[in-house]
Design a protein around this motif. Sequence first.
Motif, PDB file in Angstrom:
ATOM      1  N   ILE A  38      -4.538   1.796 -17.230  1.00 24.09           N
ATOM      2  CA  ILE A  38      -4.341   0.375 -17.531  1.00 24.09           C
ATOM      3  C   ILE A  38      -3.043   0.164 -18.302  1.00 24.09           C
ATOM      4  O   ILE A  38      -2.259  -0.743 -17.985  1.00 24.09           O
ATOM      5  CB  ILE A  38      -5.553  -0.187 -18.302  1.00 24.09           C
ATOM      6  CG1 ILE A  38      -6.743  -0.298 -17.348  1.00 24.09           C
ATOM      7  CG2 ILE A  38      -5.224  -1.540 -18.940  1.00 24.09           C
ATOM      8  CD1 ILE A  38      -8.046  -0.673 -18.005  1.00 24.09           C
ATOM      9  N   GLN A  39      -2.792   0.989 -19.283  1.00 26.77           N
ATOM     10  CA  GLN A  39      -1.577   0.830 -20.088  1.00 26.77           C
ATOM     11  C   GLN A  39      -0.329   1.029 -19.232  1.00 26.77           C
ATOM     12  O   GLN A  39       0.635   0.259 -19.345  1.00 26.77           O
ATOM     13  CB  GLN A  39      -1.583   1.809 -21.259  1.00 26.77           C
ATOM     14  CG  GLN A  39      -0.436   1.571 -22.211  1.00 26.77           C
ATOM     15  CD  GLN A  39      -0.556   2.387 -23.480  1.00 26.77           C
ATOM     16  OE1 GLN A  39      -1.377   3.283 -23.586  1.00 26.77           O
ATOM     17  NE2 GLN A  39       0.271   2.088 -24.446  1.00 26.77           N
ATOM     18  N   ILE A  40      -0.320   2.022 -18.377  1.00 26.13           N
ATOM     19  CA  ILE A  40       0.839   2.253 -17.508  1.00 26.13           C
ATOM     20  C   ILE A  40       1.072   1.044 -16.604  1.00 26.13           C
ATOM     21  O   ILE A  40       2.203   0.567 -16.457  1.00 26.13           O
ATOM     22  CB  ILE A  40       0.644   3.534 -16.661  1.00 26.13           C
ATOM     23  CG1 ILE A  40       0.687   4.780 -17.553  1.00 26.13           C
ATOM     24  CG2 ILE A  40       1.718   3.629 -15.568  1.00 26.13           C
ATOM     25  CD1 ILE A  40       0.194   6.047 -16.872  1.00 26.13           C
TER      26      ILE A  40
ATOM     27  N   ARG B 176       4.271  -1.571 -16.635  1.00 24.05           N
ATOM     28  CA  ARG B 176       5.036  -1.774 -15.410  1.00 24.05           C
ATOM     29  C   ARG B 176       4.994  -3.211 -14.920  1.00 24.05           C
ATOM     30  O   ARG B 176       5.651  -3.565 -13.941  1.00 24.05           O
ATOM     31  CB  ARG B 176       4.525  -0.825 -14.328  1.00 24.05           C
ATOM     32  CG  ARG B 176       4.797   0.643 -14.703  1.00 24.05           C
ATOM     33  CD  ARG B 176       4.657   1.594 -13.550  1.00 24.05           C
ATOM     34  NE  ARG B 176       5.554   1.201 -12.471  1.00 24.05           N
ATOM     35  CZ  ARG B 176       5.193   1.191 -11.187  1.00 24.05           C
ATOM     36  NH1 ARG B 176       3.989   1.538 -10.821  1.00 24.05           N
ATOM     37  NH2 ARG B 176       6.056   0.831 -10.267  1.00 24.05           N
ATOM     38  N   GLY B 177       4.208  -4.062 -15.586  1.00 21.35           N
ATOM     39  CA  GLY B 177       4.203  -5.477 -15.263  1.00 21.35           C
ATOM     40  C   GLY B 177       3.186  -5.907 -14.219  1.00 21.35           C
ATOM     41  O   GLY B 177       3.273  -7.029 -13.701  1.00 21.35           O
ATOM     42  N   PHE B 178       2.231  -5.055 -13.904  1.00 18.27           N
ATOM     43  CA  PHE B 178       1.198  -5.451 -12.946  1.00 18.27           C
ATOM     44  C   PHE B 178       0.235  -6.441 -13.599  1.00 18.27           C
ATOM     45  O   PHE B 178      -0.250  -6.200 -14.702  1.00 18.27           O
ATOM     46  CB  PHE B 178       0.392  -4.236 -12.460  1.00 18.27           C
ATOM     47  CG  PHE B 178       1.100  -3.416 -11.420  1.00 18.27           C
ATOM     48  CD1 PHE B 178       1.006  -3.750 -10.079  1.00 18.27           C
ATOM     49  CD2 PHE B 178       1.841  -2.308 -11.782  1.00 18.27           C
ATOM     50  CE1 PHE B 178       1.647  -2.990  -9.112  1.00 18.27           C
ATOM     51  CE2 PHE B 178       2.490  -1.542 -10.835  1.00 18.27           C
ATOM     52  CZ  PHE B 178       2.396  -1.884  -9.495  1.00 18.27           C
ATOM     53  N   PRO B 179      -0.076  -7.541 -12.918  1.00 23.02           N
ATOM     54  CA  PRO B 179      -1.096  -8.448 -13.434  1.00 23.02           C
ATOM     55  C   PRO B 179      -2.473  -7.832 -13.152  1.00 23.02           C
ATOM     56  O   PRO B 179      -2.788  -7.511 -12.007  1.00 23.02           O
ATOM     57  CB  PRO B 179      -0.887  -9.728 -12.620  1.00 23.02           C
ATOM     58  CG  PRO B 179      -0.257  -9.266 -11.349  1.00 23.02           C
ATOM     59  CD  PRO B 179       0.536  -8.036 -11.684  1.00 23.02           C
TER      60      PRO B 179
ATOM     61  N   ALA C 127      -0.180   5.754 -10.896  1.00 19.84           N
ATOM     62  CA  ALA C 127       0.172   4.575 -11.707  1.00 19.84           C
ATOM     63  C   ALA C 127       1.663   4.451 -12.008  1.00 19.84           C
ATOM     64  O   ALA C 127       2.200   3.341 -11.939  1.00 19.84           O
ATOM     65  CB  ALA C 127      -0.645   4.559 -13.002  1.00 19.84           C
ATOM     66  N   PRO C 128       2.382   5.523 -12.304  1.00 23.98           N
ATOM     67  CA  PRO C 128       3.810   5.356 -12.625  1.00 23.98           C
ATOM     68  C   PRO C 128       4.689   4.967 -11.436  1.00 23.98           C
ATOM     69  O   PRO C 128       5.779   4.436 -11.633  1.00 23.98           O
ATOM     70  CB  PRO C 128       4.225   6.731 -13.155  1.00 23.98           C
ATOM     71  CG  PRO C 128       2.956   7.402 -13.553  1.00 23.98           C
ATOM     72  CD  PRO C 128       1.915   6.874 -12.619  1.00 23.98           C
TER      73      PRO C 128
END
Length: 89
Positions: free
Chosen positions: A39-41, A45-48, A73-74
């Motif tokens: 979730i933090q990654i 990265r700006g995912f809603p 995720a990255p």
Amino acid sequence: MEHGLFSFRSYVAENLRKQGYIQGRAQGLRMAIWSDAVIQILEVRGFPLSEDTRHRILTCGDQETLDLWFDRAPTATSLDELFAAPAEG
């Protein structure tokens, strides 16, 4: 003699139960850390992230799936890419 053997077996059984409990707690903690990291990654990265998406990640009970999401995720370009089924191979 039988009483001593019974006590020893009870002692061993109790310690094995405790060890299993501790291992289970450690696995649960690892999964919680992994899901929080995913979730933090994604947030960095700006995912809603909708509540449904957060819930899906936080309640995932499969370590292999969390590992896959953590690895993706990255670099994922979309949430669909993050959640895609693993490639057969």
